[in-house]
Motif scaffolding. Structure first.
Motif, short mmCIF file in Angstrom:
data_model
loop_
_atom_site.label_atom_id
_atom_site.label_comp_id
_atom_site.label_asym_id
_atom_site.label_seq_id
_atom_site.Cartn_x
_atom_site.Cartn_y
_atom_site.Cartn_z
N ILE A 48 0.86 -1.18 0.00
CA ILE A 48 0.00 0.00 0.00
C ILE A 48 0.90 1.23 0.00
CG2 ILE A 48 -1.82 1.25 1.20
CD1 ILE A 48 -2.70 -1.42 0.14
N PHE A 49 0.62 2.17 -0.90
CA PHE A 49 1.35 3.44 -0.96
C PHE A 49 0.43 4.58 -0.56
CE2 PHE A 49 3.62 0.68 -3.82
CZ PHE A 49 4.95 1.04 -3.70
N VAL A 50 0.99 5.57 0.11
CA VAL A 50 0.25 6.81 0.36
C VAL A 50 0.81 7.86 -0.59
CG1 VAL A 50 1.81 7.53 2.25
CG2 VAL A 50 -0.48 8.51 2.06
N VAL A 51 -0.10 8.55 -1.28
CA VAL A 51 0.29 9.49 -2.33
C VAL A 51 -0.23 10.87 -1.94
CG1 VAL A 51 0.17 10.00 -4.79
CG2 VAL A 51 0.09 7.63 -4.00
N THR A 52 0.67 11.84 -1.91
CA THR A 52 0.30 13.21 -1.55
C THR A 52 0.88 14.17 -2.58
OG1 THR A 52 2.26 13.36 -0.12
CG2 THR A 52 0.19 12.69 0.91
N ASN A 53 0.59 15.44 -2.36
CA ASN A 53 1.12 16.51 -3.22
C ASN A 53 0.81 16.25 -4.69
OD1 ASN A 53 2.42 18.91 -3.79
ND2 ASN A 53 4.47 17.98 -3.83
N ARG A 54 -0.44 15.87 -4.94
CA ARG A 54 -0.92 15.63 -6.31
C ARG A 54 -0.07 14.59 -7.04
NH1 ARG A 54 -2.50 21.75 -8.44
NH2 ARG A 54 -4.00 22.22 -6.75
N GLY A 55 0.29 13.56 -6.33
CA GLY A 55 1.03 12.46 -6.96
C GLY A 55 2.53 12.64 -6.98
N GLN A 56 3.04 13.76 -6.45
CA GLN A 56 4.48 13.99 -6.50
C GLN A 56 5.23 13.25 -5.40
OE1 GLN A 56 6.02 15.69 -9.06
NE2 GLN A 56 3.93 15.51 -9.83
N HIS A 57 4.54 12.93 -4.33
CA HIS A 57 5.17 12.22 -3.21
C HIS A 57 4.49 10.87 -3.06
CE1 HIS A 57 6.68 12.38 1.24
NE2 HIS A 57 7.01 11.26 0.61
N VAL A 58 5.23 9.80 -3.36
CA VAL A 58 4.70 8.44 -3.28
C VAL A 58 5.55 7.66 -2.28
CG1 VAL A 58 4.17 6.33 -4.55
CG2 VAL A 58 3.96 8.55 -5.69
N CYS A 59 4.93 7.16 -1.24
CA CYS A 59 5.69 6.48 -0.20
C CYS A 59 4.98 5.21 0.24
CB CYS A 59 5.86 7.41 1.00
SG CYS A 59 6.93 6.74 2.28
N PRO A 60 5.72 4.10 0.36
CA PRO A 60 5.10 2.84 0.80
C PRO A 60 4.83 2.86 2.30
CG PRO A 60 7.43 2.52 0.54
CD PRO A 60 7.16 3.92 0.08
N LEU A 61 3.79 2.17 2.70
CA LEU A 61 3.46 2.05 4.11
C LEU A 61 4.02 0.74 4.66
CD1 LEU A 61 -0.29 3.17 4.21
CD2 LEU A 61 1.75 4.55 4.65
N SER A 62 4.57 0.82 5.84
CA SER A 62 4.96 -0.41 6.53
C SER A 62 3.72 -1.27 6.75
CB SER A 62 5.61 -0.06 7.88
OG SER A 62 5.66 -1.20 8.71
#
Length: 792
Positions: A520-534
């Protein structure tokens, strides 16, 4: 502090006049103001914590974040998590600006530009606390078969004991290297001499000294300064943190003087194992000193049992003392304040200007900041929901919901756990009892918290209102590739792993090794920041944090590892994978682009893939030239005229007519899986520290390692095999650069060199690779199925 000022009649007009008052003010500020006597450092952590600052003080470290207050424009500091120096084994700096706090049961990773100052300060505190300490911490497991030796696990805190002399006429010793060595000789040759003697979890014995290292004394409660029964009883009765403390008290002072224990003898009442009553008998305050909790029985056999039962039953008056015996008066006062908060939440005491959310947050913060109080909190709530005779109609129901919330945030001790679990199971499984459903939910929350650590973000007013109304779940949107949407029911304790398992089950994937390939990834800043969740991240914590940071956040579900073979019988599985790989195919990333005109075989393959895409949209007609252009990688489409592509597509029309859209997508995946770079995750490398890798280029990460491709032809230029990769480290953008970079350590232990890759902003947010062997390959920031926590 206000009470202290009022007691001494102090204000801005009356300066402090006596040294004792000055010391009292400083001592009160040190003990009651969480971060006042702390040194603050800028720091960041994972997306699941929201850490913005690190505080280091004489008691330990605290992870902080800045929240907007109602009055202060600059914001307030909120303590997210507290770790005492007794919890910290050691601190390392694996790489620049990265801090790794090694605790007994976990590791905490933080990033700070002042990492070296933090480590120096923490090391100084730990070194000072270890001086003259009679505690050690295990650095390795020791599980001997000899019962005379003390068995323990890594991270256990062991209380050292003096070597007891043998009985008259006997000699004590042990076998070392097939030779008997007597304890008298050990003492003559040094206090350690390879062996130590200590106690843990009610057991005593010898153990090798090279398996432990000095540790600060456990600070699960503040011990009184004077020796004697106060110190041992305080350790023993605090119970929740360690059962070994009880044995320490016995060894130092003989049998505990529990009221009624001297006159019962063999008539002692045998209680059923693992009931709350048994826990109360062992660890609660002396019942003979609690007249407010129930009438006394004159029967010698039943006297303690009855008063203990009263201590575990509802009361309409506030407690004057804690249930669990604490010798520290400050903890006892904290327990009475906690019980008053429990009564207020349940409606049995007036709120006095506070909201229900204020009362709940007070309780949760007390348990968060004072771990020893967690068992006390559980016992108080259990007391108030047992035989509840409140005049408030919903008192018992609100008490159960309070227990549900506490179990979602804080675990109980290993000592209380079997008793509390037995209580919950007894309610949920006994026919005819009320609150069976919520008792089962409390048990599930407790199991989740023990496994994953508990929620971090305090509940908001909306979530609290929903829980008080009996709604313990919400619908959360998860986006799958291609715009597919899934609204899943997210409960209070749902973690990312639960979501992965539910979506995998919908795709008919049931094996744990299959779950490891999705994130699962959390995406912010209109798709510019993509980070996986532990996988341990609580979804509602993320939703709560992201709602404050970026209301337009999204949660993505993606496949990142490709070890398991493709399967084509499940429609959602096929559609999801088809949508995920299609964009990379249309960019021509899965194979190299020919320098000249494609071969006939390549033309047939590309045209068939284009025809399958057209049929996947459930179209039977021949595609137009514009549609055909959208089905073929741009670099290939330019090599032939539009009419040629339409003619080639027409050759596959009859074959496509017999396929359903699902079958077309499945065939497309099957053909694509044979291409060289299928199963890769792609990143744009803007620069590289070695001339061996021409930059800019494209980085393809797969089970074969790191593959560097030409940006023009996508041909393989350089390859770092997986077996040569020792480690990787991701560094956030610095002031001098707007792009993150990844450092890759190559070679072996004896000959190692580092390659630094500067990636585009979105690509570099997360770790790419883990040196864990074949298959430990990630895309978008995951390794071995466990996503890296990216700093924000």
């Amino acid at each position: 502090m206000k009470a202290l000022f009022a007691q001494n009649q102090l204000d801005t007009q009356r300066p402090l006049v006596t040294e004792s008052v000055k010391r009292a003010v400083v001592s009160t500020a040190r003990d009651s103001w969480e971060v006042y006597f702390s040194r603050l450092f800028p720091a960041t952590g994972s997306v699941g914590t929201g850490v913005q600052m690190l505080a280091v003080s004489h008691t330990g470290i605290k992870l902080l974040r800045v929240v907007k207050g109602s009055h202060e424009a600059s914001g307030q500091l909120r303590v997210l998590r507290t770790y005492s120096f007794a919890d910290i084994l050691f601190v390392t700096i694996p790489s620049q600006n990265m801090l790794e706090f090694n605790l007994a049961s976990e590791k905490v990773i933080l990033f700070s530009a002042r990492a070296h100052q933090v480590k120096t300060l923490v090391d100084d505190f730990i070194l000072e606390l270890k001086k003259d300490s009679d505690y050690v911490v295990a650095v390795r497991n020791f599980l001997p078969e000899d019962p005379a030796l003390l068995a323990f696990h890594k991270g256990d805190i062991i209380h050292l004991q003096p070597l007891e002399p043998p009985r008259l006429g006997y000699s004590a010793g042990c076998v070392v290297g097939k030779k008997v060595v007597y304890l008298e000789e050990l003492r003559c040759r040094g206090p350690d001499f390879g062996w130590r003697f200590g106690t843990i979890h009610g057991r005593v014995g010898r153990f090798p000294s090279d398996l432990v290292q000095p540790a600060a004394a456990p600070d699960f409660l503040q011990l009184p300064a004077e020796p004697g029964r106060g110190r041992a009883a305080a350790v023993a009765a605090a119970v929740a943190s360690t059962a070994a403390a009880q044995e320490v008290g016995r060894r130092r002072e003989g049998p505990p003087l529990r009221a009624g224990s001297m006159d019962r003898g063999e008539d002692s009442l045998a209680l059923p194992p693992y009931t709350m009553l048994e826990f109360a008998q062992k660890y609660f305050r002396d019942p003979q000193r609690r007249p407010q909790d129930g009438p006394r029985l004159k029967s010698k056999e039943g006297r303690e049992s009855r008063t203990l039962e009263d201590m575990l039953c509802f009361t309409k008056t506030p407690l004057q003392d804690s249930l669990i015996e604490f010798s520290d008066s400050s903890l006892n006062k904290m327990a009475t304040d906690m019980f008053l908060a429990v009564m207020r939440f349940m409606g049995d005491a007036p709120l006095k200007g506070q909201s229900e959310l204020d009362v709940l947050c007070t309780l949760l913060k007390l348990c968060r900041d004072h771990e020893v109080m967690r068992d006390e909190c559980y016992c108080q709530v259990v007391k108030q929901i047992t035989d509840n005779t409140s005049t408030k109609q919903d008192s018992c129901q609100r008490g159960w919901r309070l227990l549900y919330i506490v179990a979602a945030y804080h675990s109980c001790s290993e000592v209380l756990q079997p008793h509390l679990t037995h209580f919950l199971q007894d309610v949920s499984r006994t026919p005819g009892l009320p609150f069976q459903g919520i008792a089962k939910a409390c048990e599930q929350n407790l199991k989740k918290t023990l496994r994953f650590g508990g929620r971090l973000e305090l509940p908001g007013s909306m979530e609290l209102r929903a829980m008080l109304a009996g709604r313990s779940s919400k619908r959360q949107l998860f986006l799958l590739p291609g715009g597919l949407e899934r609204h899943l029911k997210i409960k209070t304790c749902t973690v990312a792993l639960d979501v992965v398992e539910e979506l995998c089950a919908e795709m008919a994937l049931t094996r744990p090794e299959a779950f490891d390939e999705y994130v699962i990834f959390v995406v912010t800043n209109r798709g510019q920041h993509v980070c996986p969740l532990s996988r341990r991240t609580y979804i509602l914590d993320v939703a709560s944090e992201m709602a404050q940071v970026d209301g337009g956040y999204a949660l993505w579900f993606r496949r990142v590892l490709w070890d398991q073979p493709l399967k084509f019988d499940n429609e959602l599985y096929v559609t999801m994978h088809y949508n995920q790989v299609l964009p990379d195919y249309l960019k021509g990333l899965f194979s190299s682009m020919p320098a000249g005109r494609p071969s006939e075989q390549q033309l047939q393959q590309v045209s068939k893939l284009a025809a399958l895409q057209h049929r996947a949209k459930d179209h039977f007609y021949l595609p137009s030239a514009r549609e055909a252009q959208g089905y073929i990688p741009a670099q290939l489409y330019r090599t032939e005229a539009s009419s040629t592509w339409l003619r080639l597509l027409g050759q596959h029309r009859q074959q496509m007519q017999a396929l359903s859209p699902h079958q077309a997508r499945a065939q497309f995946l099957g053909l694509l899986s044979a291409l060289p770079m299928f199963g890769s995750s792609f990143f744009l490398v803007q620069s590289c520290s070695t001339t061996a890798v021409p930059a800019p280029c494209i980085l393809a990460v797969n089970q074969n390692g790191l593959n560097f491709l030409s940006t023009e032809t996508h041909e393989l230029m350089v390859k770092f095999p997986l077996k040569e990769i020792q480690s990787t480290r991701t560094q956030r953008p610095t002031a001098d650069s707007s792009c993150p970079y990844v450092e890759v350590a190559l070679g072996d232990v004896t000959a190692q060199h580092t390659v630094q890759l500067q990636l585009e902003q979105r690509a570099g947010q997360c770790r790419l690779m883990s040196p864990a062997g074949p298959g430990a390959v990630s895309g978008g920031g995951c390794a071995c199925g466990e996503p890296a926590q990216c700093p924000r």
